[in-house]
Design a protein around this motif. Structure first.
Motif, mmCIF file in Angstrom:
data_model
loop_
_atom_site.group_PDB
_atom_site.id
_atom_site.type_symbol
_atom_site.label_atom_id
_atom_site.label_comp_id
_atom_site.label_asym_id
_atom_site.label_seq_id
_atom_site.Cartn_x
_atom_site.Cartn_y
_atom_site.Cartn_z
ATOM 1 N N GLN A 1 -11.911 1.633 -4.337
ATOM 2 C CA GLN A 1 -12.904 1.372 -3.290
ATOM 3 C C GLN A 1 -12.223 1.176 -1.935
ATOM 4 O O GLN A 1 -12.683 1.695 -0.906
ATOM 5 N N LEU A 2 -11.131 0.422 -1.903
ATOM 6 C CA LEU A 2 -10.391 0.230 -0.654
ATOM 7 C C LEU A 2 -9.814 1.552 -0.169
ATOM 8 O O LEU A 2 -9.790 1.835 1.034
ATOM 9 N N LEU A 3 -9.352 2.367 -1.104
ATOM 10 C CA LEU A 3 -8.769 3.665 -0.747
ATOM 11 C C LEU A 3 -9.806 4.566 -0.100
ATOM 12 O O LEU A 3 -9.496 5.323 0.829
ATOM 13 N N LYS B 1 -6.393 11.889 12.642
ATOM 14 C CA LYS B 1 -7.199 10.681 12.738
ATOM 15 C C LYS B 1 -6.549 9.497 12.046
ATOM 16 O O LYS B 1 -7.091 8.404 12.034
ATOM 17 N N LYS B 2 -5.370 9.694 11.456
ATOM 18 C CA LYS B 2 -4.724 8.625 10.712
ATOM 19 C C LYS B 2 -4.284 7.516 11.646
ATOM 20 O O LYS B 2 -3.772 7.741 12.726
ATOM 21 N N ARG B 3 -4.466 6.278 11.154
ATOM 22 C CA ARG B 3 -3.999 5.145 11.912
ATOM 23 C C ARG B 3 -2.545 4.861 11.564
ATOM 24 O O ARG B 3 -1.959 5.498 10.699
ATOM 25 N N ASP B 4 -1.977 3.876 12.235
ATOM 26 C CA ASP B 4 -0.619 3.450 11.941
ATOM 27 C C ASP B 4 -0.567 2.953 10.499
ATOM 28 O O ASP B 4 -1.283 2.012 10.134
ATOM 29 N N PRO B 5 0.257 3.556 9.622
ATOM 30 C CA PRO B 5 0.281 3.137 8.217
ATOM 31 C C PRO B 5 0.772 1.719 8.024
ATOM 32 O O PRO B 5 0.639 1.159 6.945
ATOM 33 N N HIS B 6 1.368 1.118 9.062
ATOM 34 C CA HIS B 6 1.868 -0.244 8.933
ATOM 35 C C HIS B 6 0.872 -1.276 9.456
ATOM 36 O O HIS B 6 1.196 -2.449 9.605
ATOM 37 N N THR B 7 -0.354 -0.825 9.750
ATOM 38 C CA THR B 7 -1.374 -1.736 10.238
ATOM 39 C C THR B 7 -1.855 -2.640 9.104
ATOM 40 O O THR B 7 -2.110 -2.174 8.003
ATOM 41 N N ARG C 1 0.806 -1.216 0.000
ATOM 42 C CA ARG C 1 0.000 0.000 0.000
ATOM 43 C C ARG C 1 0.841 1.269 0.000
ATOM 44 O O ARG C 1 0.307 2.369 0.089
ATOM 45 N N THR C 2 2.166 1.112 -0.089
ATOM 46 C CA THR C 2 3.034 2.261 -0.290
ATOM 47 C C THR C 2 3.130 2.551 -1.788
ATOM 48 O O THR C 2 2.782 1.701 -2.623
ATOM 49 N N PRO D 1 -8.482 5.291 3.805
ATOM 50 C CA PRO D 1 -7.523 6.249 3.198
ATOM 51 C C PRO D 1 -6.232 6.374 3.986
ATOM 52 O O PRO D 1 -5.180 6.657 3.398
ATOM 53 N N ALA D 2 -6.285 6.178 5.301
ATOM 54 C CA ALA D 2 -5.079 6.349 6.110
ATOM 55 C C ALA D 2 -4.099 5.203 5.944
ATOM 56 O O ALA D 2 -2.955 5.313 6.384
ATOM 57 N N ASP D 3 -4.513 4.123 5.314
ATOM 58 C CA ASP D 3 -3.642 2.959 5.170
ATOM 59 C C ASP D 3 -2.921 2.937 3.827
ATOM 60 O O ASP D 3 -2.194 1.982 3.543
ATOM 61 N N PHE D 4 -3.109 3.959 3.008
ATOM 62 C CA PHE D 4 -2.458 4.027 1.703
ATOM 63 C C PHE D 4 -1.549 5.249 1.642
ATOM 64 O O PHE D 4 -1.917 6.328 2.118
ATOM 65 N N GLU D 5 -0.399 5.067 1.012
ATOM 66 C CA GLU D 5 0.543 6.173 0.863
ATOM 67 C C GLU D 5 0.200 7.026 -0.356
ATOM 68 O O GLU D 5 0.669 8.150 -0.487
#
Length: 550
Positions: A443-445, A524-530, A398-399, A449-453
């Protein structure tokens, strides 16, 4: 939805002067008082590109209407508004640039009711007052001609487009054509994204995934096992190359089981083609196939990727309906648009793909096992599901770099038939599976949204790049065809085979044009490595209606 939009990737600046035109085919250019197409276009013509005809016109259908010049070359059709200047580094980045292979339909219009569909090689039956260019990427360009089309340029530029489309062939090489200055200089340096064209690239990726039970095989180095497979791929350590060669011969198009992705928890995701029904393997071949499928695991799950998913014909029909619905000249009333969207079934197919990918992700992550994706051809839905599973389960995918690497490995190197599926050959097997995948990612984005670079602008840029004949990435069906063509053209493989030429410059544009995330959203962003929870995603997909997915 993101269909049909394009990121702003051109500069608008007042044009200070109109120097004399150059590099124009005089035999096709009529003399016309003092009117000349802007020399800005001619000065940035791609190598081998020639202007065939031009005509003054007025862009219609959008507000405000723009006066300018419609120009046809042997490579593209472009409308150049007066006083506008494109980015020098991206000659095909404007809303008004249509590569010839990207033109899906061309119509000439006279009066209120006279419309002629102009196929390649057609003869124009009347003087057009305007023409409509329908792009395969959901764009529509309407250009009206001065004096109601009575000027000679109107007829000549229309016929030039018809003839240029008849002579254009996306399978032909565009020798020396590169759309970015970054791409022109990339041949002498190592590409930022591994092209998966060397054994070193595959070994580096194997070590990155910590797939210790696998090795890089060179059995297909000369493409004598399967021309649609890459030169190198991963097989279990205990399997000899001679066994690989014999075992792969029992699968459709020689596409036997091989590793697609190794999960950090120990599971392996494999992909393969269908078994030949007339095949008669001996005991040694059966043992080799079983060893490949088991991959050292006691628990093996074979997934039929064609089950519960749309056929290629279904995907193509849904995309045609979707494109017709999203064009500016659609006749569907606004209050009926959502119902018509549902009727295309495009969203149904997206949901089916995401749901199945989520289920497979649960299989891979719930316990250590071997999960095999099997599709008869192993070149369409296998790539889509494998890519989605990795997006759901691997934060690296997702990076920005990881996503490019994923596309390069699971689509380009794996032999997805881009040219055929995107309609470049005119064959009946056209079906935009890759575009379906991009919409699944969108759709996933939207949900995470916080899990994608990267943002939707990147997906838009990638969506548009498949219609631009810049390099051989999307102009060939197999790695063997790309390698053969690169040798004939005398170009280095990194210049023409990878996504980095198309995307390196797009990254610069995205940094400039992508909206910044607000502090409130950032907090509100989660850990991007989740790692995304597949069970959570399954619940979302099963509970959402079409409107939520849209």
């Amino acid at each position: 939805m993101w269909w049909g939009g394009r990121g702003q990737s051109f500069n608008i600046a007042p044009q200070k002067e109109e120097p004399e035109m150059g590099s124009v085919q005089e035999s096709r250019m009529p003399e016309h008082r003092s009117r000349q197409p802007s020399s800005c276009l001619a000065s940035r013509c791609l190598p081998g590109e020639q202007i065939l005809a031009w005509a003054p016109g007025l862009r219609k259908g959008l507000e405000p209407e723009l006066s300018g010049t419609l120009i046809c070359t042997n490579f593209r059709v472009t409308f150049q508004p007066c006083g506008w200047q494109q980015n020098e580094d991206t000659p095909l980045s404007s809303e008004y640039d249509f590569a010839l292979v990207n033109i899906g339909r061309l119509e000439a219009v006279s009066g209120l009711s006279r419309v002629q569909l102009l196929r390649p090689g057609s003869l124009l039956k009347f003087i057009p007052e305007e023409i409509m260019i329908h792009g395969r990427d959901f764009r529509l360009l309407r250009v009206g001609f001065e004096a109601g089309g009575l000027e000679p340029q109107a007829f000549q530029v229309t016929m030039a487009i018809v003839q240029a489309r008849a002579q254009s062939n996306p399978a032909q090489p565009y020798s020396g054509i590169t759309l970015s200055k970054a791409g022109q200089a990339s041949g002498s340096r190592k590409p930022p994204v591994p092209l998966m064209e060397t054994a070193e690239d595959w070994e580096t990726e194997r070590k990155k995934q910590a797939a210790r039970g696998w090795r890089v095989t060179t059995v297909n180095e000369r493409f004598d096992v399967a021309t649609s497979l890459p030169r190198y791929f991963w097989v279990p350590n205990r399997i000899l190359d001679s066994e690989v060669r014999r075992a792969f011969g029992h699968f459709h198009q020689g596409r036997g089981p091989r590793l697609s992705w190794h999960h950090p928890g120990g599971s392996d995701l494999l992909r393969c083609g269908g078994f030949y029904t007339a095949s008669d393997p001996n005991k040694e071949d059966i043992r080799a196939v079983e060893s490949m499928l088991q991959a050292g695991h006691s628990d093996v799950v074979l997934v039929d990727t064609m089950d519960e998913l749309p056929s290629l014909a279904d995907v193509q029909l849904a995309h045609l309906r979707l494109r017709a619905l999203c064009l500016p000249d659609s006749s569907v009333a606004e209050d009926k648009w959502l119902s018509a969207l549902e009727g295309t079934r495009w969203l149904d197919y997206i949901r089916a793909c995401l749901r199945k990918a989520s289920d497979i992700s649960v299989l891979v992550t719930s316990r250590v096992r071997s999960v095999i994706l099997q599709e008869r051809g192993d070149r369409d839905l296998n790539g889509l599901l494998s890519s989605l599973v990795q997006l759901l389960s691997a934060p690296e995918a997702r990076t920005l770099f990881g996503f490019q690497s994923l596309v390069q490995r699971e689509w380009v190197a794996a032999g997805h038939p881009f040219l055929t599926r995107l309609g470049g050959t005119g064959a009946s097997e056209e079906a935009p599976v890759f575009l379906l995948f991009l919409d699944c990612v969108w759709q996933l984005l939207q949900q995470f949204p916080a899990d994608f670079e990267f943002s939707e602008f990147f997906l838009l840029a990638l969506h548009d790049s498949v219609r631009v004949p810049d390099t051989l990435t999307f102009l060939r069906n197999t790695p063997w065809e790309r390698g053969k063509q690169s040798g004939q053209m005398g170009l280095s493989a990194p210049t023409i085979s990878g996504l980095q030429d198309e995307l390196s410059h797009l990254q610069e544009l995205l940094r400039k044009w992508t909206p910044r995330i607000s502090p409130e959203v950032h907090s509100k962003k989660r850990d991007p490595h989740t790692i995304l929870n597949p069970t959570e995603i399954v619940g979302i997909l099963k509970g959402r209606a079409e409107g939520d997915l849209g």
